[in-house]
Design an enzyme around this catalytic site. Structure first.
Site, mmCIF file in Angstrom:
data_model
loop_
_atom_site.group_PDB
_atom_site.id
_atom_site.type_symbol
_atom_site.label_atom_id
_atom_site.label_comp_id
_atom_site.label_asym_id
_atom_site.label_seq_id
_atom_site.Cartn_x
_atom_site.Cartn_y
_atom_site.Cartn_z
ATOM 1 N N MET A 186 -9.156 47.255 -21.739
ATOM 2 C CA MET A 186 -10.566 47.103 -22.119
ATOM 3 C C MET A 186 -10.838 45.579 -22.412
ATOM 4 O O MET A 186 -11.904 45.050 -22.129
ATOM 5 C CB MET A 186 -11.106 47.947 -23.326
ATOM 6 N N ARG A 209 -31.823 54.866 4.099
ATOM 7 C CA ARG A 209 -31.851 54.907 2.592
ATOM 8 C C ARG A 209 -33.286 55.013 2.153
ATOM 9 O O ARG A 209 -33.722 56.258 2.029
ATOM 10 C CB ARG A 209 -31.317 53.511 2.010
ATOM 11 N N TYR A 243 -0.532 49.073 -20.087
ATOM 12 C CA TYR A 243 -0.462 50.520 -20.008
ATOM 13 C C TYR A 243 -0.001 50.950 -18.896
ATOM 14 O O TYR A 243 -0.329 50.163 -17.633
ATOM 15 C CB TYR A 243 -1.912 50.854 -19.993
ATOM 16 N N LYS A 250 -33.036 41.165 -8.512
ATOM 17 C CA LYS A 250 -32.882 42.511 -8.872
ATOM 18 C C LYS A 250 -31.432 42.270 -9.590
ATOM 19 O O LYS A 250 -30.606 41.634 -9.391
ATOM 20 C CB LYS A 250 -32.698 43.474 -7.858
HETATM 21 C C1 LIG Z 1 -30.582 43.593 -2.494
HETATM 22 C C2 LIG Z 1 -31.540 43.434 -1.267
HETATM 23 C C3 LIG Z 1 -31.625 42.281 -0.649
HETATM 24 C C4 LIG Z 1 -30.805 41.013 -0.595
HETATM 25 O O1 LIG Z 1 -29.566 41.102 -0.019
HETATM 26 P P1 LIG Z 1 -28.209 40.221 0.010
HETATM 27 O O2 LIG Z 1 -27.212 40.726 0.701
HETATM 28 O O3 LIG Z 1 -27.859 39.863 -1.716
HETATM 29 O O4 LIG Z 1 -28.686 38.885 0.389
HETATM 30 C C5 LIG Z 1 -32.427 42.375 0.281
HETATM 31 N N1 LIG Z 1 -33.364 43.259 0.672
HETATM 32 C C6 LIG Z 1 -33.277 44.566 0.148
HETATM 33 C C7 LIG Z 1 -34.035 45.409 0.470
HETATM 34 C C8 LIG Z 1 -32.341 44.396 -0.939
HETATM 35 O O5 LIG Z 1 -32.045 45.881 -1.626
#
Ligand SMILES: *Cc1c(COP(=O)(O)O)cnc(C)c1O
Length: 354
Positions: A299, A129, A251, A34
């Protein structure tokens, strides 16, 4: 010459980390790609991780791109489908999908065809979640198993504390209570659970961060876990300033020189994805030598202390994170996690592959 910043992706490191994961489990491995493979590039990372048994991501367009690029593995949509059209595409491209609420089952019920969908029924075991609460799993399971479009169901859950002292015990207990009624494949472990809790491995481990070579734990380094960083964010010194005691920089004058000193200006700022909240003292490598950032990140540029790097000159290489400068360490200094830094590298940073 163009701006010297680059994110270099080490394909061998990705493959190496997958092998490290393989050696620690007999579960099938789903590489979580992802967020553009945590910033490493979707198709590039998938190719380097081609030995994985499956891929998991969010965006159906990305899933289709993987199929069209020729990947034959299981491809799991971690949030499932959102519309009837997406459900069509799920079937057409042979994608697996998480089912986490009744609205998705309603879309399935309205699906006019028979099918051989693989669905992953998500159990909310405590993270609150996504997923069905334990009381609602049986009902959802019954509807899915009886469904003419569904061929098989996998049970999954996700841990909220696998990387922390609290661990997985409470959620595991909740999940087992629900899952013990069914003989179906199970998927629980993320990277932290894979590395620390062998009894969570189940049939499919869903691995993200460890494949990119970062440790999920505060008390263990990637090196100790035999992981190699797959991304190296580097740039160069584009200016050097000699400060007198009392001179201020940047800054808000977040840093004031306590003695006469030399500082370097690095072509990397928050618009490249370097965290603006990194305080004075965030570690960085200049010419392969450890030093620290000074002043407020701007930036396009940030400041580094050249006091310990006598050889530093215009054009000297600066490693913001990568081999020799763990991204976890930079993240901790900046009050965030490696995940956010890796997936936060912005699109103006050119990617090179090694
Ligand atoms: C992102 C995610 C993972 C992977 O988690 P890591 O900590 O990066 O290994 C596994 N399962 C779900 C549902 C996720 O959203």
């Amino acid at each position: 010459m163009s701006r010297p910043i680059t994110a270099q992706i080490n394909l061998d490191a990705l493959a190496h980390n997958l092998h490290t994961a393989r050696r620690s489990t007999s579960a099938r491995i789903m590489a979580v790609i992802k967020a553009d493979a945590y910033g490493h590039g979707l198709l590039r990372a998938a190719a380097a991780l081609n030995e994985a048994d499956g891929f998991a991501l969010l965006d159906i367009q990305d899933a289709i791109a993987l199929r069209e690029a020729g990947f034959r593995q299981t491809i799991l949509l971690l949030e499932g489908f959102f519309t009837a059209d997406e459900l069509q595409a799920v079937a057409q491209y042979d994608l697996s999908c998480v089912i986490h609420n009744d609205a998705q089952i309603a879309l399935l019920d309205a699906y006019p065809k028979r099918g051989d969908l693989s669905v992953w029924l998500k159990v909310n075991s405590g993270m609150n979640r996504l997923g069905f609460t334990p009381e609602n799993v049986a009902g959802a399971m019954a509807r899915l198993r009886a469904h003419q479009a569904v061929a098989d169901v996998t049970l999954m859950t996700h841990f909220a504390h696998a990387d922390e002292v609290r661990g997985v015990a409470e959620q595991l207990e909740t999940f087992h209570q629900v899952a013990s009624d069914y003989r179906v494949p199970r998927s629980l472990a993320n990277s932290a659970a894979l590395l620390r809790y062998p009894h969570t491995h189940g049939d499919w481990a869903r691995l993200g961060i460890m494949l990119y070579g970062a440790s999920p734990f505060a008390d263990k380094t990637a090196q100790e876990l035999r992981l190699r960083p797959a991304m190296r964010l580097s740039s160069k010194l584009i200016a050097i300033q000699n400060l007198q005691r009392g001179d201020e920089i940047g800054y808000g004058a977040q840093f004031q020189a306590t003695h006469n000193m030399r500082i370097g200006i690095v072509a990397c700022g928050y618009a490249d994805g370097y965290p603006r909240h990194a305080p004075n003292g965030t570690p960085v490598l200049v010419n392969g030598q450890r030093t620290q950032t000074l002043g407020r990140v701007s930036m396009d540029m940030l400041y580094v202390d050249l006091s310990p790097v006598l050889q530093a000159e215009l054009g000297s290489e600066v490693v913001l994170w990568g081999e020799g400068m763990p991204v976890e360490e930079v993240a901790r200094a900046a009050g965030t996690i490696s995940y956010e830094l890796l997936c936060g590298v912005t699109k103006r940073v050119p990617i090179t592959v090694r």
